[in-house]
Design a protein around this motif. Sequence first.
Motif, PDB file in Angstrom:
ATOM      1  N   LEU A  85      44.939  45.792  45.508  1.00 55.76           N
ATOM      2  CA  LEU A  85      45.985  44.786  45.369  1.00 55.76           C
ATOM      3  C   LEU A  85      46.988  44.874  46.514  1.00 55.76           C
ATOM      4  CD1 LEU A  85      46.724  44.889  41.522  1.00 55.76           C
ATOM      5  CD2 LEU A  85      45.496  43.124  42.780  1.00 55.76           C
ATOM      6  N   GLU A  86      47.323  46.089  46.914  1.00 51.57           N
ATOM      7  CA  GLU A  86      48.260  46.272  48.021  1.00 51.57           C
ATOM      8  C   GLU A  86      47.663  45.767  49.332  1.00 51.57           C
ATOM      9  OE1 GLU A  86      51.318  46.882  50.461  1.00 51.57           O
ATOM     10  OE2 GLU A  86      51.368  46.830  48.276  1.00 51.57           O
ATOM     11  N   ARG A  87      46.348  45.967  49.514  1.00 48.65           N
ATOM     12  CA  ARG A  87      45.706  45.469  50.732  1.00 48.65           C
ATOM     13  C   ARG A  87      45.724  43.942  50.771  1.00 48.65           C
ATOM     14  NH1 ARG A  87      40.368  46.770  52.565  1.00 48.65           N
ATOM     15  NH2 ARG A  87      41.329  46.268  54.568  1.00 48.65           N
ATOM     16  N   VAL A  88      45.510  43.314  49.616  1.00 43.58           N
ATOM     17  CA  VAL A  88      45.606  41.852  49.567  1.00 43.58           C
ATOM     18  C   VAL A  88      47.030  41.411  49.887  1.00 43.58           C
ATOM     19  CG1 VAL A  88      45.409  39.800  48.112  1.00 43.58           C
ATOM     20  CG2 VAL A  88      43.710  41.630  47.915  1.00 43.58           C
ATOM     21  N   SER A  89      48.014  42.101  49.298  1.00 46.11           N
ATOM     22  CA  SER A  89      49.415  41.752  49.535  1.00 46.11           C
ATOM     23  C   SER A  89      49.761  41.880  51.016  1.00 46.11           C
ATOM     24  CB  SER A  89      50.317  42.670  48.706  1.00 46.11           C
ATOM     25  OG  SER A  89      51.679  42.376  48.945  1.00 46.11           O
ATOM     26  N   GLU A  90      49.333  42.966  51.623  1.00 42.66           N
ATOM     27  CA  GLU A  90      49.612  43.174  53.045  1.00 42.66           C
ATOM     28  C   GLU A  90      48.938  42.114  53.900  1.00 42.66           C
ATOM     29  OE1 GLU A  90      49.088  46.660  56.464  1.00 42.66           O
ATOM     30  OE2 GLU A  90      48.547  47.063  54.382  1.00 42.66           O
ATOM     31  N   ALA A  91      47.691  41.764  53.560  1.00 46.41           N
ATOM     32  CA  ALA A  91      46.984  40.725  54.315  1.00 46.41           C
ATOM     33  C   ALA A  91      47.713  39.389  54.209  1.00 46.41           C
ATOM     34  CB  ALA A  91      45.550  40.590  53.805  1.00 46.41           C
ATOM     35  N   CYS A  92      48.208  39.056  53.014  1.00 46.69           N
ATOM     36  CA  CYS A  92      48.929  37.794  52.819  1.00 46.69           C
ATOM     37  C   CYS A  92      50.242  37.778  53.593  1.00 46.69           C
ATOM     38  CB  CYS A  92      49.202  37.560  51.342  1.00 46.69           C
ATOM     39  SG  CYS A  92      47.735  37.217  50.340  1.00 46.69           S
ATOM     40  N   ARG A  93      50.934  38.930  53.624  1.00 42.67           N
ATOM     41  CA  ARG A  93      52.240  38.990  54.295  1.00 42.67           C
ATOM     42  C   ARG A  93      52.116  39.101  55.808  1.00 42.67           C
ATOM     43  NH1 ARG A  93      54.009  43.666  53.131  1.00 42.67           N
ATOM     44  NH2 ARG A  93      52.687  44.366  51.422  1.00 42.67           N
ATOM     45  N   GLU A  94      51.126  39.855  56.281  1.00 44.02           N
ATOM     46  CA  GLU A  94      51.039  40.177  57.706  1.00 44.02           C
ATOM     47  C   GLU A  94      50.080  39.274  58.486  1.00 44.02           C
ATOM     48  OE1 GLU A  94      53.043  42.327  59.026  1.00 44.02           O
ATOM     49  OE2 GLU A  94      53.916  42.854  57.073  1.00 44.02           O
ATOM     50  N   TRP A  95      49.059  38.759  57.826  1.00 38.85           N
ATOM     51  CA  TRP A  95      48.040  37.983  58.520  1.00 38.85           C
ATOM     52  C   TRP A  95      47.969  36.527  58.055  1.00 38.85           C
ATOM     53  CZ3 TRP A  95      44.699  39.136  62.536  1.00 38.85           C
ATOM     54  CH2 TRP A  95      44.674  40.462  62.964  1.00 38.85           C
ATOM     55  N   GLY A  96      48.114  36.308  56.741  1.00 39.21           N
ATOM     56  CA  GLY A  96      47.865  34.979  56.183  1.00 39.21           C
ATOM     57  C   GLY A  96      46.399  34.672  56.043  1.00 39.21           C
ATOM     58  N   PHE A  97      45.546  35.608  56.435  1.00 39.90           N
ATOM     59  CA  PHE A  97      44.092  35.467  56.396  1.00 39.90           C
ATOM     60  C   PHE A  97      43.473  36.781  55.950  1.00 39.90           C
ATOM     61  CE2 PHE A  97      44.607  31.751  59.006  1.00 39.90           C
ATOM     62  CZ  PHE A  97      43.418  31.040  58.932  1.00 39.90           C
ATOM     63  N   PHE A  98      42.366  36.714  55.216  1.00 39.97           N
ATOM     64  CA  PHE A  98      41.557  37.895  54.943  1.00 39.97           C
ATOM     65  C   PHE A  98      40.163  37.454  54.517  1.00 39.97           C
ATOM     66  CE2 PHE A  98      44.043  36.843  51.178  1.00 39.97           C
ATOM     67  CZ  PHE A  98      43.158  36.929  50.106  1.00 39.97           C
ATOM     68  N   ILE A 202      45.618  37.240  41.655  1.00 45.55           N
ATOM     69  CA  ILE A 202      45.989  38.430  42.427  1.00 45.55           C
ATOM     70  C   ILE A 202      47.272  38.172  43.218  1.00 45.55           C
ATOM     71  CG2 ILE A 202      45.283  39.911  44.355  1.00 45.55           C
ATOM     72  CD1 ILE A 202      42.358  39.427  43.391  1.00 45.55           C
ATOM     73  N   MET A 203      47.369  37.009  43.861  1.00 43.19           N
ATOM     74  CA  MET A 203      48.561  36.679  44.640  1.00 43.19           C
ATOM     75  C   MET A 203      49.796  36.611  43.743  1.00 43.19           C
ATOM     76  SD  MET A 203      47.279  33.786  47.327  1.00 43.19           S
ATOM     77  CE  MET A 203      46.027  34.109  48.573  1.00 43.19           C
ATOM     78  N   SER A 204      49.655  36.021  42.566  1.00 43.78           N
ATOM     79  CA  SER A 204      50.784  35.910  41.642  1.00 43.78           C
ATOM     80  C   SER A 204      51.290  37.287  41.243  1.00 43.78           C
ATOM     81  CB  SER A 204      50.368  35.118  40.388  1.00 43.78           C
ATOM     82  OG  SER A 204      50.044  33.787  40.696  1.00 43.78           O
ATOM     83  N   ILE A 205      50.373  38.183  40.894  1.00 43.71           N
ATOM     84  CA  ILE A 205      50.746  39.543  40.513  1.00 43.71           C
ATOM     85  C   ILE A 205      51.471  40.233  41.664  1.00 43.71           C
ATOM     86  CG2 ILE A 205      49.823  41.832  39.934  1.00 43.71           C
ATOM     87  CD1 ILE A 205      47.562  40.324  38.417  1.00 43.71           C
ATOM     88  N   ASN A 206      50.937  40.094  42.862  1.00 42.45           N
ATOM     89  CA  ASN A 206      51.543  40.748  44.021  1.00 42.45           C
ATOM     90  C   ASN A 206      52.936  40.212  44.343  1.00 42.45           C
ATOM     91  OD1 ASN A 206      49.476  42.570  44.525  1.00 42.45           O
ATOM     92  ND2 ASN A 206      48.397  41.216  45.944  1.00 42.45           N
ATOM     93  N   LEU A 207      53.199  38.962  43.980  1.00 36.20           N
ATOM     94  CA  LEU A 207      54.517  38.374  44.212  1.00 36.20           C
ATOM     95  C   LEU A 207      55.507  38.749  43.115  1.00 36.20           C
ATOM     96  CD1 LEU A 207      53.448  34.809  45.410  1.00 36.20           C
ATOM     97  CD2 LEU A 207      54.727  36.480  46.778  1.00 36.20           C
ATOM     98  N   GLY A 208      55.038  39.493  42.117  1.00 33.96           N
ATOM     99  CA  GLY A 208      55.908  39.873  41.007  1.00 33.96           C
ATOM    100  C   GLY A 208      56.086  38.763  39.995  1.00 33.96           C
TER     101      GLY A 208
END
Length: 378
Positions: A85-98, A202-208
Amino acid sequence: MMACQEWPEPVIRVQALAESGLTTVPECFIKPRSQRPINTTLVPNQAKSCPQINININNNDNINIPVIDMKHVYCDDKRLREETLERVSEACREWGFFQVVNHGVEHELMREAREVWRGFFHQPIQVKEKYANSPLTYEGYGSRLGVKKGAILDWSDYFFLHYLPSSLRDQAKWPALPTSLRNVIAEYGEEIVKLGGRILEIMSINLGLREDFLLNAFGGESDLGACLRVNFYPKCPQPDLTLGLSSHSDPGGMTILLPDENVSGLQVRRGEDWITVKPVPNAFIINIGDQIQVLSNAVYKSIEHRVIVNSDKDRVSLAFFYNPRSDLLIQPAKELVTEDKPALYSPMTFDEYRLFIRTKGPSGKAQVESLTSKCDSN
């Protein structure tokens, strides 16, 4: 502002141009120097197939968008799940792509989806022209985005179709040849919608937020919007002068891309550089669209990307757009708006928003940035 009924100029089919044997790119496809594919990070084997491109080759094979193994999201190992989940969160914040692997979609269905569309684009031109589209809905066989007269065009053809809501889905508008296409794409669309729902959770959870927040913001399972654009990028005699798709961020919510595994072409902007994505076998490429940037109040950002073309090979990709219902107001989640970070965007329906790209064509990040300025002026 109403969408235009007709294209402003006669439509040029790029595949027909490529197959005519021409050795130079027509002027209407030649990009301004600042937009041509230079200062590009490519893997070495692709550089050999595009000898005309002025490139900076980076031999570091580790330069790629993040790859996420989705099997760990649902495993019993809490540590592995949280790390993923943290890797997805980091990809969304830092890359916008995964990229995602072990995503639950059968590999054979992915292969069939690519092959039926490749089969369509190799039908005789008179078969394809039966499905010629207009800028009113864009549905059907097309060769340009935007209705600006005299625009510099992209080196690609495409087929655009609606998938959700089901009231807009009309299989009679989908190609009848190859004969298996309609069944394959109906099944493919069903599986991609399921995958999109899992990723939004997954994105919703990562956004709190509540795990169903983004899906509900899109209209819920029964009302969300989804459409498919199949891109065909013919081989090009001068790939250093043009692009398959100009730089843009996707106007919708999220894009699930099935890339061509044999020919790289997608490039993602990373600071001042363009990174050529190296597709992982049997993976989908996921990218954040403008609507999730708005809903997340820019915690997640849509990223500019473009497509380069190849002098030796055609390329096919399937972009499935997972979007909000067209008449819903999209605005930052109240849970993500604070005194320190007020709402960055004014409310706007997706219908109002996407008219921009349907009118002007791909325009970098100009559209979503214009929302920030409107909000500041309120």
